[in-house]
Write a protein that holds these residues in place. Structure first.
Motif, mmCIF file in Angstrom:
data_model
loop_
_atom_site.group_PDB
_atom_site.id
_atom_site.type_symbol
_atom_site.label_atom_id
_atom_site.label_comp_id
_atom_site.label_asym_id
_atom_site.label_seq_id
_atom_site.Cartn_x
_atom_site.Cartn_y
_atom_site.Cartn_z
ATOM 1 N N ARG A 154 -12.297 1.424 -25.182
ATOM 2 C CA ARG A 154 -11.513 2.537 -25.305
ATOM 3 C C ARG A 154 -10.300 2.000 -24.513
ATOM 4 O O ARG A 154 -10.165 1.189 -23.977
ATOM 5 C CB ARG A 154 -12.340 3.839 -24.762
ATOM 6 N N THR A 155 -9.326 3.132 -24.746
ATOM 7 C CA THR A 155 -7.898 2.624 -23.897
ATOM 8 C C THR A 155 -7.928 3.674 -22.439
ATOM 9 O O THR A 155 -8.712 4.709 -22.508
ATOM 10 C CB THR A 155 -6.745 3.019 -24.487
ATOM 11 N N PHE A 156 -7.163 3.454 -21.714
ATOM 12 C CA PHE A 156 -7.154 4.161 -20.549
ATOM 13 C C PHE A 156 -5.682 4.545 -20.141
ATOM 14 O O PHE A 156 -4.754 3.832 -20.180
ATOM 15 C CB PHE A 156 -7.838 3.324 -19.264
ATOM 16 N N PRO A 157 -5.471 5.816 -19.575
ATOM 17 C CA PRO A 157 -4.212 6.239 -19.064
ATOM 18 C C PRO A 157 -3.741 5.773 -18.015
ATOM 19 O O PRO A 157 -2.374 5.547 -17.636
ATOM 20 C CB PRO A 157 -4.483 7.706 -19.103
ATOM 21 N N ILE A 158 -4.525 5.001 -17.182
ATOM 22 C CA ILE A 158 -4.398 4.666 -15.820
ATOM 23 C C ILE A 158 -5.115 3.231 -15.591
ATOM 24 O O ILE A 158 -6.389 3.300 -15.827
ATOM 25 C CB ILE A 158 -4.321 5.592 -14.660
ATOM 26 N N MET A 159 -4.420 2.262 -15.181
ATOM 27 C CA MET A 159 -5.275 1.029 -14.966
ATOM 28 C C MET A 159 -4.678 0.484 -13.588
ATOM 29 O O MET A 159 -3.425 0.795 -13.272
ATOM 30 C CB MET A 159 -5.482 0.026 -15.880
ATOM 31 N N GLY A 160 -5.327 -0.122 -12.849
ATOM 32 C CA GLY A 160 -5.005 -0.612 -11.638
ATOM 33 C C GLY A 160 -5.712 -1.669 -11.135
ATOM 34 O O GLY A 160 -6.730 -2.132 -11.543
ATOM 35 N N TRP A 161 -5.120 -2.426 -9.957
ATOM 36 C CA TRP A 161 -5.858 -3.541 -9.272
ATOM 37 C C TRP A 161 -6.071 -3.163 -7.840
ATOM 38 O O TRP A 161 -5.333 -2.512 -7.383
ATOM 39 C CB TRP A 161 -4.925 -4.914 -9.293
ATOM 40 N N PHE A 162 -7.443 -3.671 -7.481
ATOM 41 C CA PHE A 162 -7.590 -3.320 -6.292
ATOM 42 C C PHE A 162 -8.248 -4.781 -5.485
ATOM 43 O O PHE A 162 -8.378 -5.606 -6.313
ATOM 44 C CB PHE A 162 -8.747 -2.438 -5.871
ATOM 45 N N ARG A 163 -8.130 -5.122 -4.018
ATOM 46 C CA ARG A 163 -8.884 -6.123 -3.787
ATOM 47 C C ARG A 163 -9.446 -5.785 -2.338
ATOM 48 O O ARG A 163 -9.203 -4.861 -1.701
ATOM 49 C CB ARG A 163 -7.556 -7.107 -3.370
ATOM 50 N N GLN A 164 -10.373 -6.807 -2.212
ATOM 51 C CA GLN A 164 -11.352 -6.829 -0.930
ATOM 52 C C GLN A 164 -11.409 -8.238 -0.378
ATOM 53 O O GLN A 164 -11.900 -8.985 -1.175
ATOM 54 C CB GLN A 164 -12.402 -5.995 -1.387
ATOM 55 N N ALA A 165 -10.929 -8.167 1.069
ATOM 56 C CA ALA A 165 -10.895 -9.397 1.581
ATOM 57 C C ALA A 165 -12.360 -9.473 2.436
ATOM 58 O O ALA A 165 -12.792 -8.168 2.768
ATOM 59 C CB ALA A 165 -9.886 -9.561 2.608
ATOM 60 N N PRO A 166 -12.844 -10.516 2.634
ATOM 61 C CA PRO A 166 -14.062 -10.497 3.532
ATOM 62 C C PRO A 166 -13.845 -9.737 4.779
ATOM 63 O O PRO A 166 -12.903 -9.863 5.821
ATOM 64 C CB PRO A 166 -13.994 -12.156 4.048
ATOM 65 N N GLY A 167 -14.905 -8.903 5.048
ATOM 66 C CA GLY A 167 -15.040 -7.974 6.201
ATOM 67 C C GLY A 167 -14.067 -7.018 6.161
ATOM 68 O O GLY A 167 -14.068 -6.401 7.255
ATOM 69 N N LYS A 168 -13.490 -6.713 5.271
ATOM 70 C CA LYS A 168 -12.258 -5.785 5.038
ATOM 71 C C LYS A 168 -12.701 -4.668 4.156
ATOM 72 O O LYS A 168 -13.349 -4.888 3.052
ATOM 73 C CB LYS A 168 -10.806 -6.047 4.943
ATOM 74 N N GLU A 169 -12.051 -3.347 3.996
ATOM 75 C CA GLU A 169 -12.328 -2.434 3.194
ATOM 76 C C GLU A 169 -11.358 -2.797 1.732
ATOM 77 O O GLU A 169 -10.519 -3.499 1.863
ATOM 78 C CB GLU A 169 -11.708 -1.077 3.677
ATOM 79 N N ARG A 170 -11.975 -2.265 0.789
ATOM 80 C CA ARG A 170 -11.281 -2.546 -0.425
ATOM 81 C C ARG A 170 -10.077 -1.759 -0.353
ATOM 82 O O ARG A 170 -9.917 -0.725 -0.136
ATOM 83 C CB ARG A 170 -12.249 -2.158 -1.816
ATOM 84 N N GLU A 171 -9.093 -2.365 -0.930
ATOM 85 C CA GLU A 171 -7.617 -1.731 -0.782
ATOM 86 C C GLU A 171 -6.853 -1.706 -2.245
ATOM 87 O O GLU A 171 -7.098 -2.522 -3.091
ATOM 88 C CB GLU A 171 -6.771 -2.216 0.305
ATOM 89 N N PHE A 172 -6.212 -0.716 -2.396
ATOM 90 C CA PHE A 172 -5.219 -0.580 -3.539
ATOM 91 C C PHE A 172 -4.059 -1.609 -3.484
ATOM 92 O O PHE A 172 -3.582 -1.696 -2.435
ATOM 93 C CB PHE A 172 -4.729 0.907 -3.651
ATOM 94 N N VAL A 173 -3.699 -2.141 -4.603
ATOM 95 C CA VAL A 173 -2.801 -3.058 -4.904
ATOM 96 C C VAL A 173 -1.473 -2.327 -5.703
ATOM 97 O O VAL A 173 -0.497 -2.324 -5.219
ATOM 98 C CB VAL A 173 -3.281 -4.432 -5.465
ATOM 99 N N ALA A 174 -1.917 -2.073 -6.886
ATOM 100 C CA ALA A 174 -0.898 -1.549 -7.773
ATOM 101 C C ALA A 174 -1.586 -0.819 -9.046
ATOM 102 O O ALA A 174 -2.935 -1.131 -9.193
ATOM 103 C CB ALA A 174 0.032 -2.790 -8.425
ATOM 104 N N SER A 175 -0.970 0.016 -9.734
ATOM 105 C CA SER A 175 -1.351 0.750 -10.816
ATOM 106 C C SER A 175 -0.388 0.739 -11.864
ATOM 107 O O SER A 175 1.075 0.669 -11.749
ATOM 108 C CB SER A 175 -2.099 2.111 -10.608
ATOM 109 N N ILE A 176 -0.636 0.981 -13.186
ATOM 110 C CA ILE A 176 0.218 1.545 -14.183
ATOM 111 C C ILE A 176 -0.412 2.470 -15.115
ATOM 112 O O ILE A 176 -1.652 2.580 -15.370
ATOM 113 C CB ILE A 176 0.596 0.047 -15.019
#
Length: 123
Positions: free
Chosen positions: A27-49
């Motif tokens: 399917r298609t999506f109205p919003i898509m984004g990227w997140f990242r998680q470094a070792p020992g850290k919380e997942r964090e938001f990077v960018a969305s469109i």
């Protein structure tokens, strides 16, 4: 069946570039984004469109180095990462939201996730 499949991660020296891709199917999506998680850290938001092409970045610093884009015809999301730093090392995951009006910076607003791709930046 919805699937998000990332590719493009790898090992790069500081100052280098990588382009991540996320191919969506089902399917298609109205919003898509990227997140990242470094070792020992919380997942964090990077960018969305979103479906209009409007973008959101976590910080101005990232906005100056990273560029999020999408190819609607291919149903594919991209993240161009330039001037990479060792602190950018993380597992990067793409995500897709089904709600047009979801706040894109919050992970819990995304219904679908890719498996993640490792990005390692050496100093």
């Amino acid at each position: 069946q919805v699937q998000l499949v990332e590719s493009g991660g790898g090992l790069v020296q500081a100052g280098g570039s990588l382009r991540l891709s996320c191919a969506a199917s089902g399917r298609t999506f109205p919003i898509m984004g990227w997140f990242r998680q470094a070792p020992g850290k919380e997942r964090e938001f990077v960018a969305s469109i979103n479906w209009t092409g409007a973008t959101t970045y976590s910080t101005d610093s990232l906005k100056g180095r990273f560029t999020i884009s999408r190819d609607s015809a291919k149903n594919t999301l991209y993240l161009q990462m330039n001037s990479l730093k060792p602190e950018d090392t993380a597992v990067y995951s793409c995500a897709a939201a089904t709600n047009l009006w979801a706040q894109p910076t919050f992970a819990h607003n995304y219904a679908y996730w890719g498996q993640g791709t490792q990005v390692t930046v050496s100093s």
